[in-house]
Scaffold this motif. Sequence first.
Motif, PDB file in Angstrom:
ATOM      1  N   SER A 279       0.834  -1.203   0.000  1.00 60.76           N
ATOM      2  CA  SER A 279       0.000   0.000   0.000  1.00 60.76           C
ATOM      3  C   SER A 279       0.867   1.250   0.000  1.00 60.76           C
ATOM      4  O   SER A 279       0.512   2.260  -0.612  1.00 60.76           O
ATOM      5  CB  SER A 279      -0.955  -0.001   1.199  1.00 60.76           C
ATOM      6  OG  SER A 279      -0.263   0.181   2.414  1.00 60.76           O
ATOM      7  N   ASP A 280       2.014   1.200   0.667  1.00 58.39           N
ATOM      8  CA  ASP A 280       2.929   2.341   0.650  1.00 58.39           C
ATOM      9  C   ASP A 280       3.404   2.622  -0.771  1.00 58.39           C
ATOM     10  O   ASP A 280       3.441   3.780  -1.213  1.00 58.39           O
ATOM     11  CB  ASP A 280       4.136   2.062   1.546  1.00 58.39           C
ATOM     12  CG  ASP A 280       3.782   2.087   3.027  1.00 58.39           C
ATOM     13  OD1 ASP A 280       2.691   2.594   3.358  1.00 58.39           O
ATOM     14  OD2 ASP A 280       4.594   1.593   3.834  1.00 58.39           O
TER      15      ASP A 280
ATOM     16  N   GLU B 283      -6.163  10.358  12.849  1.00 56.87           N
ATOM     17  CA  GLU B 283      -5.109  11.216  13.372  1.00 56.87           C
ATOM     18  C   GLU B 283      -3.776  10.958  12.670  1.00 56.87           C
ATOM     19  O   GLU B 283      -3.591   9.958  11.984  1.00 56.87           O
ATOM     20  CB  GLU B 283      -4.947  10.969  14.880  1.00 56.87           C
ATOM     21  CG  GLU B 283      -6.201  11.241  15.706  1.00 56.87           C
ATOM     22  CD  GLU B 283      -6.570  12.701  15.738  1.00 56.87           C
ATOM     23  OE1 GLU B 283      -5.664  13.540  15.492  1.00 56.87           O
ATOM     24  OE2 GLU B 283      -7.746  13.025  15.995  1.00 56.87           O
ATOM     25  N   GLY B 284      -2.850  11.875  12.892  1.00 52.61           N
ATOM     26  CA  GLY B 284      -1.499  11.691  12.376  1.00 52.61           C
ATOM     27  C   GLY B 284      -1.217  12.548  11.166  1.00 52.61           C
ATOM     28  O   GLY B 284      -2.132  12.926  10.426  1.00 52.61           O
ATOM     29  N   PRO B 285       0.052  12.868  10.938  1.00 53.56           N
ATOM     30  CA  PRO B 285       0.424  13.707   9.794  1.00 53.56           C
ATOM     31  C   PRO B 285       0.301  12.945   8.484  1.00 53.56           C
ATOM     32  O   PRO B 285       0.484  11.723   8.451  1.00 53.56           O
ATOM     33  CB  PRO B 285       1.886  14.064  10.081  1.00 53.56           C
ATOM     34  CG  PRO B 285       2.382  12.909  10.894  1.00 53.56           C
ATOM     35  CD  PRO B 285       1.220  12.477  11.742  1.00 53.56           C
ATOM     36  N   PRO B 286      -0.004  13.641   7.407  1.00 55.20           N
ATOM     37  CA  PRO B 286      -0.063  12.963   6.102  1.00 55.20           C
ATOM     38  C   PRO B 286       1.319  12.545   5.646  1.00 55.20           C
ATOM     39  O   PRO B 286       2.336  13.124   6.053  1.00 55.20           O
ATOM     40  CB  PRO B 286      -0.651  14.043   5.175  1.00 55.20           C
ATOM     41  CG  PRO B 286      -0.283  15.331   5.828  1.00 55.20           C
ATOM     42  CD  PRO B 286      -0.314  15.075   7.292  1.00 55.20           C
ATOM     43  N   ARG B 287       1.359  11.563   4.824  1.00 59.72           N
ATOM     44  CA  ARG B 287       2.649  11.033   4.370  1.00 59.72           C
ATOM     45  C   ARG B 287       3.299  11.943   3.331  1.00 59.72           C
ATOM     46  O   ARG B 287       4.524  12.000   3.230  1.00 59.72           O
ATOM     47  CB  ARG B 287       2.429   9.645   3.786  1.00 59.72           C
ATOM     48  CG  ARG B 287       3.680   9.057   3.170  1.00 59.72           C
ATOM     49  CD  ARG B 287       3.532   7.604   2.842  1.00 59.72           C
ATOM     50  NE  ARG B 287       4.737   7.100   2.215  1.00 59.72           N
ATOM     51  CZ  ARG B 287       4.982   5.821   1.997  1.00 59.72           C
ATOM     52  NH1 ARG B 287       4.100   4.921   2.373  1.00 59.72           N
ATOM     53  NH2 ARG B 287       6.099   5.430   1.407  1.00 59.72           N
ATOM     54  N   PHE B 288       2.472  12.663   2.563  1.00 58.15           N
ATOM     55  CA  PHE B 288       2.987  13.453   1.448  1.00 58.15           C
ATOM     56  C   PHE B 288       2.720  14.936   1.672  1.00 58.15           C
ATOM     57  O   PHE B 288       1.779  15.317   2.367  1.00 58.15           O
ATOM     58  CB  PHE B 288       2.339  12.998   0.132  1.00 58.15           C
ATOM     59  CG  PHE B 288       2.553  11.545  -0.162  1.00 58.15           C
ATOM     60  CD1 PHE B 288       3.751  11.093  -0.686  1.00 58.15           C
ATOM     61  CD2 PHE B 288       1.552  10.623   0.115  1.00 58.15           C
ATOM     62  CE1 PHE B 288       3.956   9.746  -0.938  1.00 58.15           C
ATOM     63  CE2 PHE B 288       1.744   9.278  -0.140  1.00 58.15           C
ATOM     64  CZ  PHE B 288       2.947   8.835  -0.664  1.00 58.15           C
ATOM     65  N   PRO B 289       3.519  15.805   1.064  1.00 58.67           N
ATOM     66  CA  PRO B 289       3.308  17.247   1.234  1.00 58.67           C
ATOM     67  C   PRO B 289       2.053  17.725   0.503  1.00 58.67           C
ATOM     68  O   PRO B 289       1.503  17.022  -0.356  1.00 58.67           O
ATOM     69  CB  PRO B 289       4.566  17.856   0.616  1.00 58.67           C
ATOM     70  CG  PRO B 289       5.035  16.836  -0.367  1.00 58.67           C
ATOM     71  CD  PRO B 289       4.710  15.503   0.246  1.00 58.67           C
ATOM     72  N   CYS B 290       1.633  18.920   0.856  1.00 62.49           N
ATOM     73  CA  CYS B 290       0.493  19.541   0.181  1.00 62.49           C
ATOM     74  C   CYS B 290       0.826  19.708  -1.298  1.00 62.49           C
ATOM     75  O   CYS B 290       1.929  20.134  -1.664  1.00 62.49           O
ATOM     76  CB  CYS B 290       0.216  20.897   0.824  1.00 62.49           C
ATOM     77  SG  CYS B 290      -1.248  21.730   0.198  1.00 62.49           S
ATOM     78  N   LEU B 291      -0.129  19.395  -2.157  1.00 62.14           N
ATOM     79  CA  LEU B 291       0.129  19.423  -3.596  1.00 62.14           C
ATOM     80  C   LEU B 291       0.303  20.834  -4.143  1.00 62.14           C
ATOM     81  O   LEU B 291       0.759  20.999  -5.283  1.00 62.14           O
ATOM     82  CB  LEU B 291      -0.992  18.695  -4.334  1.00 62.14           C
ATOM     83  CG  LEU B 291      -0.840  17.167  -4.307  1.00 62.14           C
ATOM     84  CD1 LEU B 291      -2.149  16.473  -4.621  1.00 62.14           C
ATOM     85  CD2 LEU B 291       0.247  16.726  -5.285  1.00 62.14           C
ATOM     86  N   SER B 292      -0.048  21.851  -3.365  1.00 63.20           N
ATOM     87  CA  SER B 292       0.194  23.218  -3.825  1.00 63.20           C
ATOM     88  C   SER B 292       1.683  23.465  -4.049  1.00 63.20           C
ATOM     89  O   SER B 292       2.064  24.379  -4.795  1.00 63.20           O
ATOM     90  CB  SER B 292      -0.348  24.229  -2.808  1.00 63.20           C
ATOM     91  OG  SER B 292       0.330  24.109  -1.570  1.00 63.20           O
ATOM     92  N   GLU B 293       2.534  22.656  -3.422  1.00 65.13           N
ATOM     93  CA  GLU B 293       3.976  22.786  -3.630  1.00 65.13           C
ATOM     94  C   GLU B 293       4.398  22.272  -5.010  1.00 65.13           C
ATOM     95  O   GLU B 293       5.474  22.617  -5.496  1.00 65.13           O
ATOM     96  CB  GLU B 293       4.731  22.034  -2.532  1.00 65.13           C
ATOM     97  CG  GLU B 293       4.481  22.600  -1.131  1.00 65.13           C
ATOM     98  CD  GLU B 293       5.231  21.828  -0.050  1.00 65.13           C
ATOM     99  OE1 GLU B 293       6.141  21.049  -0.411  1.00 65.13           O
ATOM    100  OE2 GLU B 293       4.910  22.022   1.130  1.00 65.13           O
ATOM    101  N   CYS B 294       3.552  21.448  -5.611  1.00 68.51           N
ATOM    102  CA  CYS B 294       3.831  20.911  -6.955  1.00 68.51           C
ATOM    103  C   CYS B 294       3.079  21.672  -8.038  1.00 68.51           C
ATOM    104  O   CYS B 294       3.591  21.847  -9.145  1.00 68.51           O
ATOM    105  CB  CYS B 294       3.444  19.435  -7.028  1.00 68.51           C
ATOM    106  SG  CYS B 294       4.172  18.387  -5.767  1.00 68.51           S
ATOM    107  N   TRP B 295       1.877  22.096  -7.716  1.00 69.71           N
ATOM    108  CA  TRP B 295       0.998  22.729  -8.702  1.00 69.71           C
ATOM    109  C   TRP B 295       1.190  24.238  -8.698  1.00 69.71           C
ATOM    110  O   TRP B 295       0.349  24.996  -8.209  1.00 69.71           O
ATOM    111  CB  TRP B 295      -0.452  22.394  -8.406  1.00 69.71           C
ATOM    112  CG  TRP B 295      -0.795  20.940  -8.481  1.00 69.71           C
ATOM    113  CD1 TRP B 295      -0.140  19.965  -9.161  1.00 69.71           C
ATOM    114  CD2 TRP B 295      -1.908  20.300  -7.849  1.00 69.71           C
ATOM    115  NE1 TRP B 295      -0.773  18.758  -8.992  1.00 69.71           N
ATOM    116  CE2 TRP B 295      -1.863  18.937  -8.195  1.00 69.71           C
ATOM    117  CE3 TRP B 295      -2.943  20.761  -7.030  1.00 69.71           C
ATOM    118  CZ2 TRP B 295      -2.810  18.017  -7.741  1.00 69.71           C
ATOM    119  CZ3 TRP B 295      -3.885  19.856  -6.582  1.00 69.71           C
ATOM    120  CH2 TRP B 295      -3.823  18.497  -6.942  1.00 69.71           C
TER     121      TRP B 295
END
Length: 360
Positions: A9-10, A74-86
């Motif tokens: 799944s990862d 709960e817990g932080p997301p694994r990936f950054p916010c997509l605004s950093e890519c878009w």
Amino acid sequence: MTGEVTMDSDKCLERLFRYASEYKFRDFSDRFAELAPQFPAEALRDAHLIAAQIKLFAADETLLDDLEKIAEIEGPPRFPCLSECWLPDSPNRFIVFKKTRGAVRDFLQNLPRVEELLSRWYAEAGASMARQVRSEVLYFSGAFEEARRLAEKQLEKSRERRADAIPAQYVRFRCCLAMGLGEEAEACMLDMIRMARVHPECLGPYRVVRDWANLTTGWSGDTPRFCEVPDGGAQPVLEDRLAAIRTGISRLSPLEEPFVEYAEREYGEAYTVRQYYMDIFHALYWFQVGDPGQAEAHFMRAYQISVASDLVMPFVEYGSQIIPLLRHIEGGSTVCSQEWIARIRSLAEGYEQSLHEYRG
């Protein structure tokens, strides 16, 4: 679930994120539908977060469903916010929407909760995405005070993310112009110029919004907005911007295209902000060259969009140039709401006065 399945799944999540970050939304949607039933809770959360961010810029109100489904995880997301890519290459983050009645209203009503939830996982980066889109929809709807307030908040929060500050300042600029605050509008434009000169990452976004402003309403002041005609009246000057408008407004930018394709595939009845401007421009153009049939056809398409969505500013931004066409529609056989015409006329007349003061 076993460790082997979790590892799988990862890897699947990494692929989903890569699809989204590279604008391969069809691949994302197909793979997400296939894999979601097999994901453990945290992986499912990250997949829904990615889906919601795609839907935000496609104005798909079902993004709130994605976020509510995972609100308790709960817990932080694994990936950054997509605004950093878009990174934006468009004057608007609100680029496409459903034509059906009430769809934009429903989308707008969901955005405060969307902002709250995205900020839970991505802090200011997530909140900023929703806030920017919301401020633009409010502006296009004629809710200038609220749109301006959000734009000012967005500007304050995005000073560290300077490229995001340009779209925020542009909303503020448009609101000030619509509200007759010419000096404040000028200050907004000067601030964008300053940011573009000082910070290289702001130059691209600034050029995009400046070109859009010049093309849509001639704010550069390089040409007159009206010319005299033999009967002593005045006629809008449109020909000088015809080629630029057709190439600069009608064509989707490279980074807009994937969101429009997503909207057309996922919910149908999609209509772009660019097409909205173009239909109004063509209505004005054909009316000016003496083809009322063509003018009315384009006008009615844009009018029906306005009534269904309550997005009025693409009409209003033409100022007094739209008034003769409104008189023609009002006096003809075309069925059109008198209340709507009165609203557009009032806003357009005020906008023309503000535009005159700004250009002066």
